[in-house]
Design a protein around this motif. Structure first.
Motif, PDB file in Angstrom:
ATOM      1  N   ARG A  80      47.715 -34.059  -8.817  1.00 52.12           N
ATOM      2  CA  ARG A  80      46.781 -34.918  -9.025  1.00 52.12           C
ATOM      3  C   ARG A  80      45.740 -34.072  -9.522  1.00 52.12           C
ATOM      4  O   ARG A  80      45.293 -33.006  -8.692  1.00 52.12           O
ATOM      5  N   THR A  81      45.070 -34.249 -10.529  1.00 55.56           N
ATOM      6  CA  THR A  81      43.938 -33.523 -10.972  1.00 55.56           C
ATOM      7  C   THR A  81      42.593 -34.535 -11.073  1.00 55.56           C
ATOM      8  O   THR A  81      42.653 -35.533 -11.966  1.00 55.56           O
ATOM      9  N   LEU A  82      41.727 -34.165 -10.324  1.00 56.44           N
ATOM     10  CA  LEU A  82      40.438 -35.055 -10.391  1.00 56.44           C
ATOM     11  C   LEU A  82      39.018 -34.282 -11.007  1.00 56.44           C
ATOM     12  O   LEU A  82      39.092 -32.943 -10.748  1.00 56.44           O
ATOM     13  N   THR A  83      38.355 -34.917 -11.466  1.00 55.67           N
ATOM     14  CA  THR A  83      37.047 -34.307 -12.077  1.00 55.67           C
ATOM     15  C   THR A  83      35.990 -35.159 -11.653  1.00 55.67           C
ATOM     16  O   THR A  83      35.832 -36.280 -11.960  1.00 55.67           O
ATOM     17  N   ALA A  84      35.123 -34.618 -10.759  1.00 55.95           N
ATOM     18  CA  ALA A  84      33.810 -35.047 -10.330  1.00 55.95           C
ATOM     19  C   ALA A  84      32.785 -35.130 -11.318  1.00 55.95           C
ATOM     20  O   ALA A  84      32.442 -33.992 -11.699  1.00 55.95           O
ATOM     21  N   ASP A  85      32.381 -36.194 -11.903  1.00 58.83           N
ATOM     22  CA  ASP A  85      31.393 -36.306 -13.102  1.00 58.83           C
ATOM     23  C   ASP A  85      30.145 -37.122 -12.575  1.00 58.83           C
ATOM     24  O   ASP A  85      30.244 -38.287 -12.131  1.00 58.83           O
ATOM     25  N   ARG A  86      28.990 -36.433 -12.799  1.00 57.24           N
ATOM     26  CA  ARG A  86      27.797 -37.095 -12.175  1.00 57.24           C
ATOM     27  C   ARG A  86      27.527 -38.517 -12.912  1.00 57.24           C
ATOM     28  O   ARG A  86      26.667 -39.380 -12.805  1.00 57.24           O
ATOM     29  N   ALA A  89      32.421 -44.896 -10.882  1.00 53.21           N
ATOM     30  CA  ALA A  89      33.472 -45.488 -10.043  1.00 53.21           C
ATOM     31  C   ALA A  89      34.705 -44.701 -10.403  1.00 53.21           C
ATOM     32  O   ALA A  89      34.951 -44.481 -11.658  1.00 53.21           O
ATOM     33  N   THR A  90      35.525 -44.427  -9.407  1.00 53.20           N
ATOM     34  CA  THR A  90      36.788 -43.751  -9.846  1.00 53.20           C
ATOM     35  C   THR A  90      37.749 -44.610 -10.794  1.00 53.20           C
ATOM     36  O   THR A  90      37.833 -45.681 -10.718  1.00 53.20           O
ATOM     37  N   GLU A  91      38.272 -43.622 -11.622  1.00 54.83           N
ATOM     38  CA  GLU A  91      38.987 -44.051 -12.784  1.00 54.83           C
ATOM     39  C   GLU A  91      40.203 -43.518 -12.891  1.00 54.83           C
ATOM     40  O   GLU A  91      40.096 -42.175 -13.035  1.00 54.83           O
ATOM     41  N   THR A  92      41.320 -43.988 -13.576  1.00 52.99           N
ATOM     42  CA  THR A  92      42.501 -43.107 -13.850  1.00 52.99           C
ATOM     43  C   THR A  92      42.425 -43.042 -15.307  1.00 52.99           C
ATOM     44  O   THR A  92      42.149 -43.938 -15.963  1.00 52.99           O
ATOM     45  N   SER A  93      43.001 -41.940 -15.894  1.00 53.51           N
ATOM     46  CA  SER A  93      43.075 -41.768 -17.279  1.00 53.51           C
ATOM     47  C   SER A  93      44.086 -42.775 -17.869  1.00 53.51           C
ATOM     48  O   SER A  93      45.075 -43.111 -17.257  1.00 53.51           O
ATOM     49  N   PRO A  94      43.666 -43.520 -18.701  1.00 51.07           N
ATOM     50  CA  PRO A  94      44.686 -44.490 -19.539  1.00 51.07           C
ATOM     51  C   PRO A  94      46.052 -43.965 -19.965  1.00 51.07           C
ATOM     52  O   PRO A  94      46.789 -44.646 -20.119  1.00 51.07           O
ATOM     53  N   THR A  95      45.732 -42.457 -20.455  1.00 60.75           N
ATOM     54  CA  THR A  95      47.178 -41.894 -20.817  1.00 60.75           C
ATOM     55  C   THR A  95      47.760 -41.101 -19.714  1.00 60.75           C
ATOM     56  O   THR A  95      49.070 -40.499 -20.002  1.00 60.75           O
ATOM     57  N   LEU A 136      42.226 -37.922 -13.010  1.00 60.21           N
ATOM     58  CA  LEU A 136      41.234 -38.974 -12.463  1.00 60.21           C
ATOM     59  C   LEU A 136      39.898 -38.399 -12.923  1.00 60.21           C
ATOM     60  O   LEU A 136      39.762 -37.195 -12.780  1.00 60.21           O
ATOM     61  N   ARG A 137      38.804 -39.508 -13.085  1.00 64.22           N
ATOM     62  CA  ARG A 137      37.531 -38.918 -13.038  1.00 64.22           C
ATOM     63  C   ARG A 137      36.696 -39.899 -11.844  1.00 64.22           C
ATOM     64  O   ARG A 137      37.011 -40.954 -11.555  1.00 64.22           O
ATOM     65  N   GLU A 159      31.088 -40.593  -3.931  1.00 57.02           N
ATOM     66  CA  GLU A 159      29.758 -41.490  -3.829  1.00 57.02           C
ATOM     67  C   GLU A 159      30.274 -42.983  -3.691  1.00 57.02           C
ATOM     68  O   GLU A 159      29.631 -43.868  -3.479  1.00 57.02           O
ATOM     69  N   ASP A 160      31.387 -43.376  -4.538  1.00 57.12           N
ATOM     70  CA  ASP A 160      31.803 -44.957  -4.594  1.00 57.12           C
ATOM     71  C   ASP A 160      32.834 -45.303  -3.222  1.00 57.12           C
ATOM     72  O   ASP A 160      33.061 -46.490  -3.442  1.00 57.12           O
ATOM     73  N   GLY A 161      32.943 -44.447  -2.489  1.00 60.51           N
ATOM     74  CA  GLY A 161      33.672 -44.958  -1.319  1.00 60.51           C
ATOM     75  C   GLY A 161      35.059 -44.422  -1.459  1.00 60.51           C
ATOM     76  O   GLY A 161      35.746 -44.190  -0.239  1.00 60.51           O
ATOM     77  N   HIS A 162      35.736 -44.048  -2.607  1.00 59.58           N
ATOM     78  CA  HIS A 162      37.069 -43.617  -2.628  1.00 59.58           C
ATOM     79  C   HIS A 162      37.245 -42.407  -1.852  1.00 59.58           C
ATOM     80  O   HIS A 162      36.285 -41.523  -2.123  1.00 59.58           O
ATOM     81  N   VAL A 163      38.203 -42.268  -1.192  1.00 59.77           N
ATOM     82  CA  VAL A 163      38.612 -41.104  -0.625  1.00 59.77           C
ATOM     83  C   VAL A 163      40.029 -40.646  -1.015  1.00 59.77           C
ATOM     84  O   VAL A 163      41.009 -41.458  -1.077  1.00 59.77           O
ATOM     85  N   GLU A 164      40.147 -39.480  -1.399  1.00 62.90           N
ATOM     86  CA  GLU A 164      41.471 -38.913  -2.023  1.00 62.90           C
ATOM     87  C   GLU A 164      41.609 -37.908  -0.884  1.00 62.90           C
ATOM     88  O   GLU A 164      40.991 -36.773  -0.458  1.00 62.90           O
ATOM     89  N   PRO A 165      42.896 -38.212  -0.220  1.00 59.04           N
ATOM     90  CA  PRO A 165      43.760 -37.198   0.804  1.00 59.04           C
ATOM     91  C   PRO A 165      44.253 -36.026   0.395  1.00 59.04           C
ATOM     92  O   PRO A 165      44.510 -35.844  -0.858  1.00 59.04           O
ATOM     93  N   ASN A 166      44.155 -35.176   1.073  1.00 55.81           N
ATOM     94  CA  ASN A 166      45.136 -33.753   0.940  1.00 55.81           C
ATOM     95  C   ASN A 166      44.636 -33.158  -0.395  1.00 55.81           C
ATOM     96  O   ASN A 166      45.580 -32.727  -1.204  1.00 55.81           O
ATOM     97  N   VAL A 167      43.529 -32.702  -0.702  1.00 51.49           N
ATOM     98  CA  VAL A 167      42.940 -32.056  -1.572  1.00 51.49           C
ATOM     99  C   VAL A 167      43.155 -30.551  -1.216  1.00 51.49           C
ATOM    100  O   VAL A 167      42.695 -30.037  -0.381  1.00 51.49           O
ATOM    101  N   ASP A 168      43.985 -29.979  -2.300  1.00 52.05           N
ATOM    102  CA  ASP A 168      44.459 -28.603  -1.914  1.00 52.05           C
ATOM    103  C   ASP A 168      43.136 -27.580  -2.318  1.00 52.05           C
ATOM    104  O   ASP A 168      43.137 -26.506  -1.588  1.00 52.05           O
TER     105      ASP A 168
END
Length: 502
Positions: free
Chosen positions: A224-230, A234-240, A245-246, A262-271
């Motif tokens: 899983r690859t997430l990008t934190a963007d100011r 709200a956390t969203e998943t790429s449509p493709t 995730l952003r 900041e939206d409350g979403h928790v991503e577990p096990n970030v390596d």
């Protein structure tokens, strides 16, 4: 040189005195900015370029730490080049976006073609720069430079700082980082995606490096690859791609290896957490840029101690604030407000850098030559005050974006060299830049097919064409330059496009 008391010499008089002789100019750095500065100045000055590395090219040299293996430029080569030195031609069907190695080779070729080697000292880092007075009546003020491990100083009439702004990594403030059990790194440590396969990776920042690193890791098989963007709320998943995730900014790194946003979403096990928030400006060699406090005239307006308009520098130090993505006080992001014999090339970001630095170097050369005059210190400070008052955030002080084109026009007007050829070159670059921008992926880390675009550009005739989609146009050579009235209005009021960047 004219024997005029230092206390009686405002900056413009000092610069005029330099123009009466052949000044000695120190350039710090042999990257793109240092090379174009040397090219522009060597006909009118004795120039020495100090470069700490073993090769020219700066951030683009082979082995530079910010260059990851798969780096491809995010601008087409046709608008990256200096005005009279295009990149080498390539066969039809070749994308206009080139590798870092191609840019490094371009700069090495540029140095050779223009015989700049004789004025460049490689493996010679600048260690300290100081402002001193010389002469029995203290009529001369010079810059004293120590470099390359020498115990001797060399004296110069002007300093051009062109060491770039990719030396000091910047880090976001992440609560909980001290107790986070997994790896935290900066994008400057990233080279290839293979070590991150099957891992969950969080990139902090959604601009160039963040989107590139996220894309490479995701495409290579990151879990899983997430990008934190100011700019995300709200956390969203790429449509493709459901592995991409952003997220909003990080609220906290958790002791169990998770990340709460900041939206409350928790991503577990970030390596791995990778800071992709750029770099800070850094000029350690300028920390000793002082003049003696007991020098004649120090208390009565000697501008290395006190600005022409009465602003006193503390402890005799030429006032210079560096930090928070800002360098101050600078007039037009280029000249020190109190002492224009200190200039900084390449400070603006979110620009097409090589052509912009060529314009900056043109103005610096004309000023040192005495063929262009800067406003007095009061007007320079008024410009800076007005400009910064229009910013939403001071950290965006040097973000130009679409303001870069009128910035270049304004500097050319000051230099007295604005003409239809320059206007055509600027307008063509602007048109191509504006065509590329909307084609970049809107979702951080998504496929960047825009880098497959091929352009044909004729700066002389003002024509451009995107071969892939047929878009293009012709800039009329009669296109009106930015009017003097407009330039005067901007210079007087400090008006500028409000910056908004990550």
């Amino acid at each position: 040189r004219p024997a005029v008391a230092a206390a009686e010499m405002p900056a413009q008089v000092l610069l005029s005195a330099l123009a009466a002789a052949r000044p000695r100019v120190c350039v710090v750095g042999a990257g793109a900015g240092g090379l174009i500065a040397a090219r522009m100045l060597r006909e009118i000055a004795d120039v020495i370029v100090y470069e700490k590395e073993a090769a020219v090219g700066g951030v683009w040299r082979v082995g530079a730490p910010v260059l990851y293996a798969g780096l491809i430029t995010n601008l087409p080569k046709q608008i990256m080049a200096f005005r009279d030195s295009p990149f080498p031609p390539t066969p039809p069907g070749t994308p206009s976006f080139v590798s870092a190695a191609a840019v490094g080779a371009y700069l090495e070729t540029y140095a050779r073609q223009h015989n700049l080697g004789g004025c460049i000292r490689l493996n010679c880092p600048v260690e300290s720069v100081r402002r001193v007075v010389r002469g029995p009546t203290h009529e001369r003020r010079v810059w004293q430079v120590r470099a390359g491990g020498s115990d001797m100083d060399e004296e110069f009439d002007a300093i051009i700082v062109a060491n770039g702004h990719y030396n000091l990594p910047s880090y976001a403030d992440l609560p909980g980082a001290a107790s986070f059990p997994n790896r935290i790194m900066h994008s400057c440590e990233y080279d290839a995606p293979e070590p991150f396969i099957a891992q969950t990776v969080l990139c902090i920042g959604a601009r160039s490096s963040g989107t590139d690193v996220a894309r490479e890791i995701c495409e290579a098989g990151g879990r899983r690859t997430l990008t934190a963007d100011r700019a995300c709320h709200a956390t969203e998943t790429s449509p493709t791609n459901d592995r991409l995730l952003r997220t909003p900014p990080v609220a906290e790194l958790l002791p169990d290896g998770g990340v709460r946003f900041e939206d409350g979403h928790v991503e577990p096990n970030v390596d791995v957490v990778i800071h992709c928030v750029g770099y800070e400006y850094d000029f350690p060699f300028l920390r000793d840029a002082t003049v003696p406090l007991d020098a004649p005239g120090a208390a009565s307006g000697m501008h290395s101690l006190r600005g022409e308009d009465g602003h006193t520098a503390r402890q005799g130090r030429l006032p210079l604030s560096v930090g928070g993505r800002r360098v101050a006080p600078l007039f037009e992001h280029l000249f020190h407000v109190d002492d224009p014999s200190l200039a900084f090339l390449g400070i603006p970001h979110s620009v097409v850098p090589f052509p912009l630095m060529e314009v900056q170097a043109t103005l610096v050369a004309r000023v040192l030559q005495g063929r262009a005059n800067l406003p007095d210190a009061a007007a320079r400070r008024a410009w800076l005050t007005g400009y910064e008052a229009g910013l939403s955030r001071l950290k965006d002080a040097h973000h130009l974006g679409n303001a870069q084109w009128d910035y270049c026009r304004r500097l050319l007007q000051m230099a007295g060299v604005a003409d239809p050829d320059w206007e055509t070159a600027i307008s063509v670059n602007e048109a191509v830049y504006n065509h590329v921008g909307p084609q970049r992926p809107q979702f951080p880390g998504a496929a960047d097919s825009y880098r497959a675009l091929e352009f044909e550009v004729d700066h002389l005739m003002g024509r451009w064409l995107c071969v892939n989609d047929g878009a293009g146009g012709e800039v009329r050579r009669e296109a009106k330059l930015a009017s003097e009235a407009k330039c005067e209005a901007v210079g007087a009021s400090g008006m500028a496009v409000k910056a908004s960047s990550s």
